[in-house]
Design a protein around this motif. Structure first.
Motif, PDB file in Angstrom:
ATOM      1  N   ASP A  17      92.187  68.608  44.391  1.00  0.00           N
ATOM      2  CA  ASP A  17      93.042  68.918  45.655  1.00  0.00           C
ATOM      3  C   ASP A  17      91.981  68.814  46.781  1.00  0.00           C
ATOM      4  O   ASP A  17      91.017  69.419  46.800  1.00  0.00           O
ATOM      5  N   LEU A  18      92.333  68.087  47.871  1.00  0.00           N
ATOM      6  CA  LEU A  18      91.222  67.965  48.786  1.00  0.00           C
ATOM      7  C   LEU A  18      91.887  68.415  50.164  1.00  0.00           C
ATOM      8  O   LEU A  18      93.017  68.447  50.405  1.00  0.00           O
ATOM      9  N   ASN A  19      90.786  69.007  51.073  1.00  0.00           N
ATOM     10  CA  ASN A  19      91.477  69.276  52.445  1.00  0.00           C
ATOM     11  C   ASN A  19      91.504  68.206  53.228  1.00  0.00           C
ATOM     12  O   ASN A  19      91.181  67.016  52.874  1.00  0.00           O
ATOM     13  N   PRO A  20      92.003  68.278  54.360  1.00  0.00           N
ATOM     14  CA  PRO A  20      92.487  66.935  55.404  1.00  0.00           C
ATOM     15  C   PRO A  20      91.013  66.201  55.548  1.00  0.00           C
ATOM     16  O   PRO A  20      91.012  65.025  55.358  1.00  0.00           O
ATOM     17  N   VAL A  21      90.012  66.923  55.878  1.00  0.00           N
ATOM     18  CA  VAL A  21      88.585  66.467  56.189  1.00  0.00           C
ATOM     19  C   VAL A  21      88.340  65.413  54.918  1.00  0.00           C
ATOM     20  O   VAL A  21      87.585  64.368  54.930  1.00  0.00           O
ATOM     21  N   ASP A  22      88.387  66.147  53.850  1.00  0.00           N
ATOM     22  CA  ASP A  22      87.937  65.338  52.682  1.00  0.00           C
ATOM     23  C   ASP A  22      88.824  63.945  52.164  1.00  0.00           C
ATOM     24  O   ASP A  22      88.320  63.338  51.735  1.00  0.00           O
ATOM     25  N   VAL A  23      90.153  64.406  52.394  1.00  0.00           N
ATOM     26  CA  VAL A  23      90.944  63.376  52.263  1.00  0.00           C
ATOM     27  C   VAL A  23      90.518  61.846  53.055  1.00  0.00           C
ATOM     28  O   VAL A  23      90.418  60.776  52.566  1.00  0.00           O
ATOM     29  N   ALA A  70      75.391  50.347  51.458  1.00  0.00           N
ATOM     30  CA  ALA A  70      74.663  51.306  52.149  1.00  0.00           C
ATOM     31  C   ALA A  70      75.238  52.339  52.683  1.00  0.00           C
ATOM     32  O   ALA A  70      74.865  53.712  52.705  1.00  0.00           O
ATOM     33  N   GLU A  71      76.363  52.083  53.205  1.00  0.00           N
ATOM     34  CA  GLU A  71      77.300  53.213  53.612  1.00  0.00           C
ATOM     35  C   GLU A  71      77.864  54.362  52.760  1.00  0.00           C
ATOM     36  O   GLU A  71      77.831  55.388  52.640  1.00  0.00           O
ATOM     37  N   ILE A  72      78.050  53.507  51.613  1.00  0.00           N
ATOM     38  CA  ILE A  72      78.759  54.436  50.550  1.00  0.00           C
ATOM     39  C   ILE A  72      77.406  55.211  50.039  1.00  0.00           C
ATOM     40  O   ILE A  72      77.839  56.485  49.852  1.00  0.00           O
ATOM     41  N   ARG A  73      76.336  54.687  50.118  1.00  0.00           N
ATOM     42  CA  ARG A  73      75.220  55.619  49.449  1.00  0.00           C
ATOM     43  C   ARG A  73      74.928  56.916  50.708  1.00  0.00           C
ATOM     44  O   ARG A  73      74.532  57.813  49.948  1.00  0.00           O
ATOM     45  N   GLY A  74      75.161  56.454  51.548  1.00  0.00           N
ATOM     46  CA  GLY A  74      74.933  57.464  52.674  1.00  0.00           C
ATOM     47  C   GLY A  74      76.004  58.669  52.557  1.00  0.00           C
ATOM     48  O   GLY A  74      75.512  59.985  52.528  1.00  0.00           O
ATOM     49  N   TRP A  75      77.336  58.348  52.152  1.00  0.00           N
ATOM     50  CA  TRP A  75      78.351  59.341  51.838  1.00  0.00           C
ATOM     51  C   TRP A  75      77.898  60.135  50.805  1.00  0.00           C
ATOM     52  O   TRP A  75      78.012  61.251  50.672  1.00  0.00           O
ATOM     53  N   ARG A  79      77.452  64.162  51.149  1.00  0.00           N
ATOM     54  CA  ARG A  79      78.443  64.647  50.256  1.00  0.00           C
ATOM     55  C   ARG A  79      78.364  64.939  48.886  1.00  0.00           C
ATOM     56  O   ARG A  79      79.577  64.223  48.278  1.00  0.00           O
ATOM     57  N   PRO A  80      77.534  65.280  48.454  1.00  0.00           N
ATOM     58  CA  PRO A  80      77.244  65.203  46.782  1.00  0.00           C
ATOM     59  C   PRO A  80      78.547  65.946  45.982  1.00  0.00           C
ATOM     60  O   PRO A  80      78.829  65.831  45.115  1.00  0.00           O
ATOM     61  N   ASP A  81      78.842  66.943  46.995  1.00  0.00           N
ATOM     62  CA  ASP A  81      79.939  67.789  46.402  1.00  0.00           C
ATOM     63  C   ASP A  81      81.048  66.938  46.361  1.00  0.00           C
ATOM     64  O   ASP A  81      82.296  67.193  45.409  1.00  0.00           O
ATOM     65  N   LEU A  82      81.480  65.928  46.998  1.00  0.00           N
ATOM     66  CA  LEU A  82      82.782  65.203  47.054  1.00  0.00           C
ATOM     67  C   LEU A  82      82.406  63.878  46.107  1.00  0.00           C
ATOM     68  O   LEU A  82      83.403  63.444  45.475  1.00  0.00           O
ATOM     69  N   PHE A  83      81.231  63.315  46.365  1.00  0.00           N
ATOM     70  CA  PHE A  83      81.024  61.761  45.872  1.00  0.00           C
ATOM     71  C   PHE A  83      80.130  62.068  44.638  1.00  0.00           C
ATOM     72  O   PHE A  83      79.784  60.879  44.097  1.00  0.00           O
ATOM     73  N   GLY A  84      79.258  63.281  44.513  1.00  0.00           N
ATOM     74  CA  GLY A  84      78.510  63.176  43.437  1.00  0.00           C
ATOM     75  C   GLY A  84      79.070  63.112  41.933  1.00  0.00           C
ATOM     76  O   GLY A  84      80.379  63.104  42.051  1.00  0.00           O
ATOM     77  N   GLU A  85      78.281  63.100  41.002  1.00  0.00           N
ATOM     78  CA  GLU A  85      78.977  63.130  39.646  1.00  0.00           C
ATOM     79  C   GLU A  85      79.723  64.486  39.553  1.00  0.00           C
ATOM     80  O   GLU A  85      79.260  65.761  39.625  1.00  0.00           O
TER      81      GLU A  85
END
Length: 101
Positions: A17-23, A70-75, A79-85
């Motif tokens: 479940d994601l908040n609007p910013v994370d969505v 490169a942009e994905i790596r930046g995200w 935001r490792p909490d959102l896109f990390g393992e």
């Protein structure tokens, strides 16, 4: 929302479940991910180099792939909490009880 974008969003969301910013962030990365995949598909079909009237040139999709990656790596970095393992929590081990006899 485009079907491919929705599928990529759902894959990246991973059932959370994601908040609007994370969505919004996940949708942005999903779009970038699709750009990378499309660029890779074009490069695989047409080759890394293209022949033009002025000679051989690098396929334009290579730049798209590099920039989007490169942009994905930046995200992922920001935001490792959102896109990390996504680590699954392991069940806690019970500590053995010792009795002094």
């Amino acid at each position: 929302m485009d079907e491919r974008l929705n599928e990529e969003y759902e894959r990246l969301r991973g059932g959370r479940d994601l908040n609007p910013v994370d969505v919004s962030a996940v949708l942005a990365v999903a779009g970038l991910s699709l750009r990378v995949k499309d660029a890779q598909r074009m490069i695989a079909a047409e080759g890394i180099m293209l022949e033009r009237s002025d000679g051989m040139v690098e396929h334009p999709a290579l730049m798209v792939e590099k920039r989007a990656s490169a942009e994905i790596r930046g995200w992922v970095k920001d935001r490792p909490d959102l896109f990390g393992e996504q680590k699954k929590s392991r069940p806690r081990r019970e500590k053995p009880e010792f009795k002094i006899v």
